[in-house]
Every structure is written in structure tokens, then in C-alpha cells.
Design a protein around this motif. Structure first.
Motif, PDB file in Angstrom:
ATOM      1  N   GLY A 153       0.851  -1.181   0.000  1.00 30.34           N
ATOM      2  CA  GLY A 153       0.000   0.000   0.000  1.00 30.34           C
ATOM      3  C   GLY A 153       0.886   1.230   0.000  1.00 30.34           C
ATOM      4  N   LYS A 154       0.342   2.361   0.415  1.00 27.06           N
ATOM      5  CA  LYS A 154       1.104   3.610   0.393  1.00 27.06           C
ATOM      6  C   LYS A 154       2.373   3.504   1.228  1.00 27.06           C
ATOM      7  CE  LYS A 154      -2.943   6.558  -0.381  1.00 27.06           C
ATOM      8  NZ  LYS A 154      -2.588   6.923  -1.760  1.00 27.06           N
ATOM      9  N   ILE A 155       2.277   2.922   2.435  1.00 20.71           N
ATOM     10  CA  ILE A 155       3.445   2.813   3.312  1.00 20.71           C
ATOM     11  C   ILE A 155       4.464   1.844   2.733  1.00 20.71           C
ATOM     12  CG2 ILE A 155       4.241   2.079   5.592  1.00 20.71           C
ATOM     13  CD1 ILE A 155       1.514   3.064   6.687  1.00 20.71           C
ATOM     14  N   GLY A 156       3.987   0.708   2.256  1.00 18.20           N
ATOM     15  CA  GLY A 156       4.895  -0.279   1.680  1.00 18.20           C
ATOM     16  C   GLY A 156       5.649   0.268   0.480  1.00 18.20           C
ATOM     17  N   LEU A 157       4.968   1.033  -0.360  1.00 16.18           N
ATOM     18  CA  LEU A 157       5.613   1.587  -1.551  1.00 16.18           C
ATOM     19  C   LEU A 157       6.642   2.649  -1.188  1.00 16.18           C
ATOM     20  CD1 LEU A 157       2.540   1.833  -3.951  1.00 16.18           C
ATOM     21  CD2 LEU A 157       4.487   0.267  -4.160  1.00 16.18           C
ATOM     22  N   VAL A 158       6.333   3.480  -0.197  1.00 16.68           N
ATOM     23  CA  VAL A 158       7.317   4.474   0.246  1.00 16.68           C
ATOM     24  C   VAL A 158       8.532   3.770   0.847  1.00 16.68           C
ATOM     25  CG1 VAL A 158       7.775   6.349   1.882  1.00 16.68           C
ATOM     26  CG2 VAL A 158       5.647   6.328   0.586  1.00 16.68           C
ATOM     27  N   THR A 159       8.283   2.723   1.637  1.00 19.27           N
ATOM     28  CA  THR A 159       9.381   1.941   2.207  1.00 19.27           C
ATOM     29  C   THR A 159      10.246   1.355   1.098  1.00 19.27           C
ATOM     30  OG1 THR A 159       7.977   1.352   4.105  1.00 19.27           O
ATOM     31  CG2 THR A 159       9.978   0.061   3.781  1.00 19.27           C
ATOM     32  N   ALA A 160       9.594   0.837   0.067  1.00 16.49           N
ATOM     33  CA  ALA A 160      10.328   0.257  -1.068  1.00 16.49           C
ATOM     34  C   ALA A 160      11.222   1.295  -1.735  1.00 16.49           C
ATOM     35  CB  ALA A 160       9.341  -0.318  -2.080  1.00 16.49           C
ATOM     36  N   ALA A 161      10.686   2.500  -1.936  1.00 17.82           N
ATOM     37  CA  ALA A 161      11.461   3.557  -2.592  1.00 17.82           C
ATOM     38  C   ALA A 161      12.689   3.934  -1.764  1.00 17.82           C
ATOM     39  CB  ALA A 161      10.573   4.784  -2.818  1.00 17.82           C
ATOM     40  N   ILE A 162      12.529   4.000  -0.454  1.00 14.78           N
ATOM     41  CA  ILE A 162      13.661   4.323   0.424  1.00 14.78           C
ATOM     42  C   ILE A 162      14.718   3.221   0.346  1.00 14.78           C
ATOM     43  CG2 ILE A 162      14.389   4.711   2.805  1.00 14.78           C
ATOM     44  CD1 ILE A 162      11.598   5.885   3.335  1.00 14.78           C
ATOM     45  N   LEU A 163      14.259   1.983   0.378  1.00 17.55           N
ATOM     46  CA  LEU A 163      15.194   0.856   0.339  1.00 17.55           C
ATOM     47  C   LEU A 163      15.937   0.788  -0.997  1.00 17.55           C
ATOM     48  CD1 LEU A 163      12.894  -1.771   2.063  1.00 17.55           C
ATOM     49  CD2 LEU A 163      15.118  -1.000   2.932  1.00 17.55           C
ATOM     50  N   LYS A 164      15.250   1.135  -2.086  1.00 15.56           N
ATOM     51  CA  LYS A 164      15.927   1.170  -3.380  1.00 15.56           C
ATOM     52  C   LYS A 164      17.031   2.222  -3.362  1.00 15.56           C
ATOM     53  CE  LYS A 164      15.111  -0.770  -6.671  1.00 15.56           C
ATOM     54  NZ  LYS A 164      15.638  -2.055  -7.195  1.00 15.56           N
ATOM     55  N   GLY A 165      16.803   3.304  -2.621  1.00 16.15           N
ATOM     56  CA  GLY A 165      17.828   4.331  -2.476  1.00 16.15           C
ATOM     57  C   GLY A 165      19.062   3.841  -1.759  1.00 16.15           C
ATOM     58  N   PHE A 166      18.889   2.849  -0.903  1.00 16.22           N
ATOM     59  CA  PHE A 166      20.027   2.234  -0.209  1.00 16.22           C
ATOM     60  C   PHE A 166      20.738   1.211  -1.085  1.00 16.22           C
ATOM     61  CE2 PHE A 166      18.221   3.990   3.634  1.00 16.22           C
ATOM     62  CZ  PHE A 166      19.293   4.126   4.494  1.00 16.22           C
ATOM     63  N   GLY A 167      20.180   0.919  -2.243  1.00 11.94           N
ATOM     64  CA  GLY A 167      20.776  -0.071  -3.123  1.00 11.94           C
ATOM     65  C   GLY A 167      20.335  -1.485  -2.843  1.00 11.94           C
TER      66      GLY A 167
END
Length: 330
Positions: A153-167
Motif C-alpha cells: 500500500g502507500k506505506i509499503g511503496l514508500v518503504t520500497a522507494a527508500i530501500l531502493k535508495g540504499f541499493g
């Protein structure tokens, strides 16, 4: 409109009072939770506003209806504590705040991951005591690790985007399979694949009969040895006793919780002068690789402002007979 707020704290009163200037409702703030014993306090009100650990079961709802209450306004996203079928049968509308600041919970999720990994909480205490030794503080690079998100959902997708930023490589499972996940770079997989491949697993799904104890002995057996498990969603997604066994066997090497299945008698209260009677919770606290926060992931000024704004607008829409876009139906 007269609205009774249950389970309120100083910050609730502060934010709602300030924003109520635009509505001029009669707000009564009660510190006690809503349950079968406290429901008489709602008498004389048109609506009640409740939080995550308030109980609006069929008995409570029946008494609310008898008192003339027509609206239950949840100042949170979850609604598993409301008997929606009973509310509908009694003619009581139920509204919620489906989204406030997904960044607040997503960022807290990362705070738990980083703290558990780099052991900053333990390092902080050591340094205060003049101990600068590094033994026992080794972590790992998040870059290149695989993180599995259950719920996009909204939280999961934001979490995913942050984690992608970490590589990180991000795997995701959600029955809705949102298109936004592909845009972020999340690989949609089934649960068994997510369990088998993830170094870190984080829960971001609602609590439903289907997701109750989604983390149990069977699912834990499918995970990597040494997995990190994070829950900032709902406590009952996890079978706590099964997780304790997994901690003892070292299947789980890191556990971060902001929610707990039996938190209603613990969280949001100062229990520092009392002996906590929950043996399961105390067993969790005995592990040095477990980090627990008291349901604070949502707690930012930005999120509070969002919650208050949407809640008051929900009440206004009800009062004016408008369509309730945030209504929860059975």
C-alpha cells in the motif's frame, strides 16, 4: 456536533483543539479507552472518535446506538477493532483515515532496520559509560541485500522507494499487485519466494482474517537462517510465541517491532512504576537482538496534522450529509 474522543493524550487535544477552530465542534477529550465499561461516557454525544486500541464490538456499538451516537470516527487507518457488520445493522457510520503520512511509518521502519543492524542503541549506551570497544557492534551493508515487503500500500511503496535508495533488491507481495511497484523497481513475487530469498522481511499489510498470524511457525521455517523481521503494521500479524522460538533457534537474528499483539494493556501508558504482567512480552525484551518501540511509527507532527485534518473533515462530511469518501463498509 458533540464528539467524544477516547484514548486521548496531550498531543491529541493540542492538535484537534487547534484545528477545530474551523469547525467549532464540541469536543470532549477522555483519557480512558472505549470499551464495554467506559461506553456510558459517550452519552450525549453525536459521534465518538477512537484510536487503535479502543474496542467497538457489537455490545459497545449497541450501547452507542442506544445513546444516539451515529458516527464512529477512527483517527487511524486500521479498523479491525470495529465490528463493521454490527455497526451497519445499527445504522452507525464508520469512517477512518486511510492515509496520513506514509513517510512517518516508512521512515520508522528504516530506523528499526538501521538500529538493529548497526546496533546504535547499544553503542550509545556504551559510549555514555566510556566504553568505546567495537566488539559485538558489527553490522552489514544494506546495499545489495534483499528486502521482502509484505503489503504494498502507500506505506509499503514508500518503504520500497527508500530501500531502493540504499541499493537494496526489493521483493514485494500484495494481492493487489500495484502497478506503482514496478515503477519503483519492486519485483512482485509469491510469499514462498519472498520468504526464501529475503535477508530482511518487513510487514506493511492490514490485519484481516487472512493475514492474522501470517508470520507463524510454517512461514518462519521457509525463511533464511539469520533473517531480520520488522513489523510496523499490526501486532497480530505475528504469532509472537512462534517468533520467540525462532529467536531461540537463531532462525531470526534481528527483530524490530513497533506493534505487539497484546499491546492494548501496555502501549501509550507509562508502566515504569509497575511490574509488567505479560510474560510473553517480557520474554521478548530479554533478547539483546530485539528492538521494541511503543507504537510510535506514526508519531510525527506531519502525520498528526494529516490525521486531524482528515478526521475533522470526515465528521464534517457526515454532519453535512455529504458522501463519506473514507467510510469503512463491512
Amino acid at each position: 456536533m458533540k464528539v467524544a474522543f477516547f484514548s486521548t493524550r496531550k498531543y491529541d487535544k493540542q492538535f484537534f483543539t487547534k484545528n477545530n477552530a474551523a469547525y467549532n465542534y464540541e469536543l470532549e477529550f477522555l483519557e480512558v479507552p472505549l470499551n464495554r465499561h467506559t461506553v456510558p461516557l459517550a452519552k450525549g454525544h453525536d459521534a465518538v472518535c477512537i484510536f487503535v486500541n479502543d474496542q467497538a464490538d457489537s455490545q459497545v456499538l449497541e450501547e452507542l446506538a442506544q445513546q444516539g451516537v451515529k458516527l464512529v470516527a477512527l483517527r487511524c487507518a486500521g479498523f479491525n477493532n470495529v465490528d463493521l457488520k454490527a455497526a451497519a445493522a445499527l445504522g452507525i457510520k464508520v469512517v477512518r483515515v486511510p492515509a496520513y503520512s506514509p513517510y512517518s511509518v516508512a521512515e520508522h521502519t528504516l530506523a528499526l532496520i538501521l538500529t538493529l543492524n548497526r546496533k546504535t542503541h547499544r553503542a550509545y549506551n556504551r559510549v555514555k559509560e566510556g566504553n568505546f570497544a567495537l566488539n559485538g557492534l558489527m553490522g552489514f551493508d544494506l546495499h545489495g541485500r534483499t528486502v521482502g515487503l509484505i503489503g504494498l500500500g502507500k506505506i509499503g511503496l514508500v518503504t520500497a522507494a527508500i530501500l531502493k535508495g540504499f541499493g537494496c533488491k526489493v521483493l514485494g507481495y500484495d494481492i493487489a499487485q500495484p502497478a506503482e511497484a514496478n515503477e519503483i523497481g519492486v519485483e512482485l513475487v509469491d510469499l514462498d519466494t519472498l520468504y526464501a530469498q529475503s535477508d530482511i522481511i518487513s510487514l506493511h499489510c492490514p490485519l484481516t482474517p487472512q493475514t492474522h498470524h501470517i508470520i507463524n511457525s510454517e512461514s518462519l521455517n521457509k525463511m533464511k537462517k539469520g533473517v531480520m523481521l520488522i513489523n510496523t503494521s499490526r501486532g497480530a500479524l505475528i504469532d509472537t510465541k512462534a517468533v520467540i522460538k525462532a529467536l531461540k533457534s537463531e532462525k531470526i537474528s534481528y527483530l524490530g517491532l513497533d506493534v505487539y499483539e497484546e499491546e492494548a494493556d501496555l502501549f501509550f501508558e507509562d508502566k515504569s512504576e509497575y511490574v509488567i504482567q505479560d510474560d510473553v512480552f517480557m520474554r521478548l525484551l530479554s533478547f539483546n537482538n530485539v528492538l521494541i518501540t511503543g507504537h510510535q511509527a506514526f508519531f510525527t507532527s506531519d502525520a498528526m496534522q494529516g490525521i486531524v485534518s482528515v478526521t475533522l473533515q470526515n465528521i464534517s462530511d457526515f454532519e453535512e450529509g455529504k458522501a463519506l469518501k473514507n467510510e469503512v463498509l463491512p
